[in-house]
Design an enzyme around this catalytic site. Structure first.
Site, PDB file in Angstrom:
ATOM      1  N   LYS A 191      21.925  42.357  44.237  1.00 30.14           N
ATOM      2  CA  LYS A 191      22.300  41.073  43.628  1.00 30.14           C
ATOM      3  C   LYS A 191      21.547  39.898  44.275  1.00 30.14           C
ATOM      4  O   LYS A 191      20.802  40.079  45.226  1.00 30.14           O
ATOM      5  CB  LYS A 191      23.819  40.887  43.735  1.00 30.14           C
TER       6      LYS A 191
HETATM    7  C1  LIG Z   1      26.786  44.893  39.943  1.00 30.87           C
HETATM    8  C2  LIG Z   1      27.695  44.588  38.838  1.00 30.87           C
HETATM    9  C3  LIG Z   1      29.071  44.828  38.922  1.00 30.87           C
HETATM   10  C4  LIG Z   1      29.692  45.614  40.042  1.00 30.87           C
HETATM   11  O1  LIG Z   1      29.558  45.075  41.294  1.00 30.87           O
HETATM   12  P1  LIG Z   1      29.635  46.072  42.553  1.00 30.87           P
HETATM   13  O2  LIG Z   1      29.715  45.115  43.695  1.00 30.87           O
HETATM   14  O3  LIG Z   1      28.405  46.882  42.533  1.00 30.87           O
HETATM   15  O4  LIG Z   1      30.871  46.880  42.414  1.00 30.87           O
HETATM   16  C5  LIG Z   1      29.875  44.438  37.885  1.00 30.87           C
HETATM   17  N1  LIG Z   1      29.369  43.856  36.795  1.00 30.87           N
HETATM   18  C6  LIG Z   1      28.051  43.615  36.660  1.00 30.87           C
HETATM   19  C7  LIG Z   1      27.578  42.933  35.428  1.00 30.87           C
HETATM   20  C8  LIG Z   1      27.171  43.994  37.671  1.00 30.87           C
HETATM   21  O5  LIG Z   1      25.862  43.808  37.510  1.00 30.87           O
END
Ligand SMILES: *Cc1c(COP(=O)(O)O)cnc(C)c1O
Length: 395
Positions: A191
């Protein structure tokens, strides 16, 4: 021009560390606050509230657990329908299933590649009793979230915002994550900023935040022994992870600027190609530009066939397709990716409803679009080479 593969792989989006992360992790270690309490957690909560402009930010183990807690707060139970973004990462929707909910997928709009407010309105006409909407901001581009919220308000529905990919993105002067009754952030490794893992539940509702604090630490009651009146979860973020997030937070805007420069460089590099970049509402929104994507014009698409786990294509002069471009990127040691495959096309959700205005927009973007290498450590020279690799596919 004979291009050589990159000696060091260029990733789609990998962690970018700065040094402060290690200081705050070490501080947790040196003071022995190695568990789920400590200064890093407190500071991260405060800084994220300030950034988003919300009252509460509860630190959790992941964006997925934050979404789960949001769905639980919204009161979803067995058999309750929930309107969900269709073109998103599966975590957005899986959280609905954890509580026994039934997703109804809402088709994508061309303007932002997010949930179509018009299709959402149509869904409420078909299913007027639905009480919860989960809307994601794909690739860091804000959805038309005020229109989505207006539709929710009109029908008395709770809005959950999945801002996992869009931390720092702004819509009409407000941060994404500040529109929903409950919202989720993610600090997963790919992210815009990372804690290596982690997430947060955002809300203005102090009581709701307290519930999540309790649920995420096994729902312990105030008693000398382990006393439980509710089901609990082990979802609390650790103070070590919070140290990484704390070290990353001051670099959020810098990462966004780097990602924006990457997006602009692609846009300029592709200006003579029959492609478009992933679009956004330039008047009302500022994306965080987490991933740069492109979509190939229909008339230059060669034939491409995707099975459940395989992809084939048939090359034609002057034409290409995502499969060819992705193969070429891989050949040169760089990572692209197909567009997130819409949920209504996923075998696991094959029996669920899909509301569209006619044309299946999500399927079309999935067919013709792809995510480009968007790592903020990529140099302009490296990116120029990637642009050349992609251009060569159109020959
Ligand atoms: C990465 C992501 C998640 C989940 O987040 P995690 O921290 O990996 O559990 C949820 N929704 C979207 C759109 C994502 O890209």
């Amino acid at each position: 021009m004979a291009l050589q593969p990159f000696a060091k792989k260029i990733w789609l989006s990998s962690p970018t560390m700065h040094g402060e992360e290690l200081e705050y992790m070490k501080q947790a270690y040196d003071t022995n606050w190695m568990s789920t309490l400590g200064e890093n957690l407190n500071v991260v909560e405060r800084l994220v509230c300030e950034k988003i402009g919300c009252n509460c930010a509860v630190p959790l183990t992941s964006g997925t657990s934050a979404l789960h807690m949001a769905v639980k707060l919204a009161g979803i139970g067995k058999g309750d329908k929930v309107f969900c973004t269709d073109m998103t990462f599966a975590a957005t929707v899986n959280a609905v299933l954890y509580e026994g909910g039934v997703p109804v997928f809402i088709d994508t709009e061309r303007d932002t590649w997010n949930m179509s407010p018009e299709a959402l309105e149509k869904a409420f006409e078909l299913y007027p009793d639905v009480k919860v909407v989960v809307c994601a901001h794909l690739y860091g581009t804000p959805a038309k979230i005020d229109e989505i919220k207006a539709v929710c308000d009109k029908h008395g529905a709770t809005l959950i915002e999945d801002a996992a990919e869009s931390f720092g993105a702004v819509y009409k002067g407000k941060q994404t994550g500040a529109f929903g009754d409950y919202s989720a952030l993610s600090f997963n490794g790919n992210k815009i900023i990372t804690g290596s893992s982690g997430g947060m539940l955002l809300t203005d509702d102090f009581e709701a935040a307290d519930k999540v604090r309790k649920w995420s630490t096994q729902s312990r009651e105030a008693a000398a022994w382990y006393q439980h009146t509710e089901i609990g979860y082990n979802y609390r973020m650790s103070n070590v992870i919070a140290g990484i997030v704390r070290g990353q937070l001051p670099h959020l805007e810098e990462h966004i600027a780097q990602k924006k420069a990457i997006y602009e460089r692609y846009k300029e590099g592709f200006k003579d190609l029959p492609v478009q970049m992933n679009p956004y509402d330039e008047k009302n929104s500022t994306p965080n530009f987490w991933l740069s994507c492109m979509i190939i014009d229909k008339d230059v698409m060669c034939r491409q066939k995707r099975g459940d786990n395989t992809a084939e294509f048939w090359k034609e002069p002057g034409k290409t397709c995502p499969t060819e471009i992705l193969l070429n990127l891989a050949k040169y040691n760089t990572e692209g990716r197909p567009i997130w495959k819409p949920m209504h096309l996923q075998p696991v959700y094959a029996n669920d409803q899909f509301v569209t205005l006619g044309e299946d927009v999500g399927a079309d973007i999935f067919e013709r679009g792809l995510c480009l290498p968007s790592d903020n450590k990529m140099t302009p020279d490296e990116q120029d080479k990637i642009i050349e690799i992609i251009k060569s596919c159109f020959k």
